[in-house]
Design a protein around this motif. Structure first.
Motif, mmCIF file in Angstrom:
data_model
loop_
_atom_site.group_PDB
_atom_site.id
_atom_site.type_symbol
_atom_site.label_atom_id
_atom_site.label_comp_id
_atom_site.label_asym_id
_atom_site.label_seq_id
_atom_site.Cartn_x
_atom_site.Cartn_y
_atom_site.Cartn_z
ATOM 1 N N ASP A 14 0.825 -1.194 0.000
ATOM 2 C CA ASP A 14 0.000 0.000 0.000
ATOM 3 C C ASP A 14 0.861 1.245 0.000
ATOM 4 O OD1 ASP A 14 -2.567 0.905 -0.299
ATOM 5 O OD2 ASP A 14 -3.310 -0.072 1.503
ATOM 6 N N GLU A 15 0.222 2.360 -0.311
ATOM 7 C CA GLU A 15 0.966 3.589 -0.553
ATOM 8 C C GLU A 15 1.127 4.427 0.713
ATOM 9 O OE1 GLU A 15 2.213 3.593 -3.493
ATOM 10 O OE2 GLU A 15 0.977 1.905 -4.114
ATOM 11 N N ALA A 16 2.121 5.302 0.686
ATOM 12 C CA ALA A 16 2.347 6.248 1.778
ATOM 13 C C ALA A 16 2.997 7.502 1.214
ATOM 14 C CB ALA A 16 3.222 5.637 2.867
ATOM 15 N N GLU A 17 2.683 8.616 1.831
ATOM 16 C CA GLU A 17 3.342 9.879 1.528
ATOM 17 C C GLU A 17 3.810 10.470 2.850
ATOM 18 O OE1 GLU A 17 0.776 12.459 -0.639
ATOM 19 O OE2 GLU A 17 0.507 11.068 -2.331
ATOM 20 N N GLY A 18 5.125 10.555 3.014
ATOM 21 C CA GLY A 18 5.659 11.045 4.284
ATOM 22 C C GLY A 18 5.226 10.140 5.422
ATOM 23 N N ASP A 19 4.547 10.705 6.409
ATOM 24 C CA ASP A 19 4.107 9.918 7.558
ATOM 25 C C ASP A 19 2.628 9.561 7.482
ATOM 26 O OD1 ASP A 19 2.960 12.381 7.995
ATOM 27 O OD2 ASP A 19 3.783 12.675 10.003
ATOM 28 N N GLU A 20 2.075 9.550 6.246
ATOM 29 C CA GLU A 20 0.668 9.220 6.061
ATOM 30 C C GLU A 20 0.491 7.998 5.153
ATOM 31 O OE1 GLU A 20 -2.332 12.962 6.416
ATOM 32 O OE2 GLU A 20 -1.246 12.772 4.522
ATOM 33 N N TRP A 21 -0.392 7.089 5.568
ATOM 34 C CA TRP A 21 -0.875 6.048 4.670
ATOM 35 C C TRP A 21 -1.885 6.672 3.720
ATOM 36 C CZ3 TRP A 21 -6.148 4.747 4.782
ATOM 37 C CH2 TRP A 21 -6.524 3.669 3.962
ATOM 38 N N VAL A 22 -1.852 6.258 2.455
ATOM 39 C CA VAL A 22 -2.753 6.791 1.439
ATOM 40 C C VAL A 22 -3.462 5.629 0.769
ATOM 41 C CG1 VAL A 22 -2.959 8.194 -0.650
ATOM 42 C CG2 VAL A 22 -1.194 8.739 1.050
ATOM 43 N N SER A 23 -4.776 5.655 0.734
ATOM 44 C CA SER A 23 -5.543 4.581 0.118
ATOM 45 C C SER A 23 -5.293 4.533 -1.383
ATOM 46 C CB SER A 23 -7.042 4.793 0.385
ATOM 47 O OG SER A 23 -7.827 3.947 -0.421
ATOM 48 N N ARG A 24 -5.060 3.328 -1.914
ATOM 49 C CA ARG A 24 -4.982 3.161 -3.368
ATOM 50 C C ARG A 24 -6.330 3.457 -4.016
ATOM 51 N NH1 ARG A 24 -3.071 -1.919 -2.199
ATOM 52 N NH2 ARG A 24 -4.942 -2.771 -3.177
ATOM 53 N N ARG A 25 -7.394 3.168 -3.309
ATOM 54 C CA ARG A 25 -8.734 3.320 -3.859
ATOM 55 C C ARG A 25 -9.118 4.779 -4.037
ATOM 56 N NH1 ARG A 25 -12.735 0.313 -0.169
ATOM 57 N NH2 ARG A 25 -11.037 -1.186 -0.426
ATOM 58 N N CYS A 26 -8.695 5.608 -3.095
ATOM 59 C CA CYS A 26 -9.060 7.024 -3.128
ATOM 60 C C CYS A 26 -7.996 7.807 -2.366
ATOM 61 C CB CYS A 26 -10.433 7.242 -2.496
ATOM 62 S SG CYS A 26 -10.941 8.976 -2.398
ATOM 63 N N PRO A 27 -7.145 8.574 -3.046
ATOM 64 C CA PRO A 27 -6.048 9.275 -2.368
ATOM 65 C C PRO A 27 -6.512 10.275 -1.297
ATOM 66 C CG PRO A 27 -5.694 9.223 -4.744
ATOM 67 C CD PRO A 27 -7.081 8.732 -4.508
ATOM 68 N N ARG A 28 -7.787 10.631 -1.308
ATOM 69 C CA ARG A 28 -8.288 11.522 -0.255
ATOM 70 C C ARG A 28 -8.427 10.810 1.083
ATOM 71 N NH1 ARG A 28 -12.198 12.266 -4.045
ATOM 72 N NH2 ARG A 28 -13.856 11.670 -2.586
ATOM 73 N N VAL A 29 -8.484 9.500 1.046
ATOM 74 C CA VAL A 29 -8.597 8.719 2.276
ATOM 75 C C VAL A 29 -7.194 8.444 2.798
ATOM 76 C CG1 VAL A 29 -9.410 6.568 3.303
ATOM 77 C CG2 VAL A 29 -10.757 7.679 1.496
ATOM 78 N N ARG A 30 -6.905 9.012 3.953
ATOM 79 C CA ARG A 30 -5.559 8.943 4.518
ATOM 80 C C ARG A 30 -5.621 8.672 6.016
ATOM 81 N NH1 ARG A 30 -1.476 12.328 1.451
ATOM 82 N NH2 ARG A 30 -2.346 12.457 -0.660
#
Length: 210
Positions: free
Chosen positions: A115-131
């Motif tokens: 799964d994806e991450a940006e910095g110290d946040e997990w980011v949903s593959r399904r919807c990048p707004r969901v973190r």
């Protein structure tokens, strides 16, 4: 993806994979139905596999950790095709599902999810707004086994609910804290506004706030 044509499964137990991952310097979490059971504190149903979530940015570390295992990546995902994952291959962004077994003659025992991450946040593959902050993405059992926070796991399960997902939701809903319910509701608002779970989450939140 059907496992019938791809070989038998004998899922590892969470504690078994925790021993494999012991001492690693990257985050990982038990996911899927086992994550819900670890949160609930009891067995809910049989399991066909054991899911482990890792961040894409750490996937080469995971591959080296499992260098002696037999790993196959779903390529392309979701269509019933697997291919070997060599130790030195960097997986492209669209590849996120890996089947793992200890030897070519062993049954499959672990399914890795990248799964994806940006910095110290997990980011949903399904919807990048969901973190979610990585520090809040999981919990840890008394025995030291990390697992995905139940509200995040339920978000995964909400995409295409099956009987087993409804069992997990029913067991977990009474145990969710108001903030956890609110996060799941917001995530569903962003990805599935008409999801039937929302009507059950709303009264729980309103009851806690009244």
């Amino acid at each position: 993806m059907s496992s019938n044509s791809l070989g038998a499964w004998r899922p590892a137990l969470p504690q078994e994979i925790a021993e494999v991952f012991q001492g690693v310097d990257f985050p990982w979490w038990i996911a899927g139905g086992y994550a819900i059971e670890l949160a609930v504190g009891r067995e809910l149903r049989p399991h066909a596999d054991l899911d482990v979530l890792v961040l894409r940015r750490d996937h080469q570390l995971v591959r080296r950790l499992l260098a002696d295992w037999d790993l196959y990546v779903a390529d392309p995902p979701g269509v019933g095709q697997l291919r070997p994952w060599p130790v030195d291959e960097v997986l492209q962004r669209h590849l996120h599902d890996v089947w793992c077994r200890r030897t070519p003659d062993s049954p499959w025992s672990v399914q890795l999810m990248l799964d994806e991450a940006e910095g110290d946040e997990w980011v949903s593959r399904r919807c990048p707004r969901v973190r979610r902050s990585l520090s809040q993405l999981g919990r840890v059992t008394a025995a030291g086994v990390p697992y995905l926070a139940p509200e995040v796991q339920l978000f995964y399960k909400a995409k295409q609910t099956r009987e087993k997902d409804e069992i997990d939701f029913d067991a977990m809903l009474p145990l969710l804290e108001p903030a956890e319910r609110a996060w799941l509701l917001q995530a569903l608002d962003a990805t599935a506004p008409e999801h039937p779970w929302k009507s059950r989450l709303l009264p729980s939140i309103e009851g806690q706030l009244s």
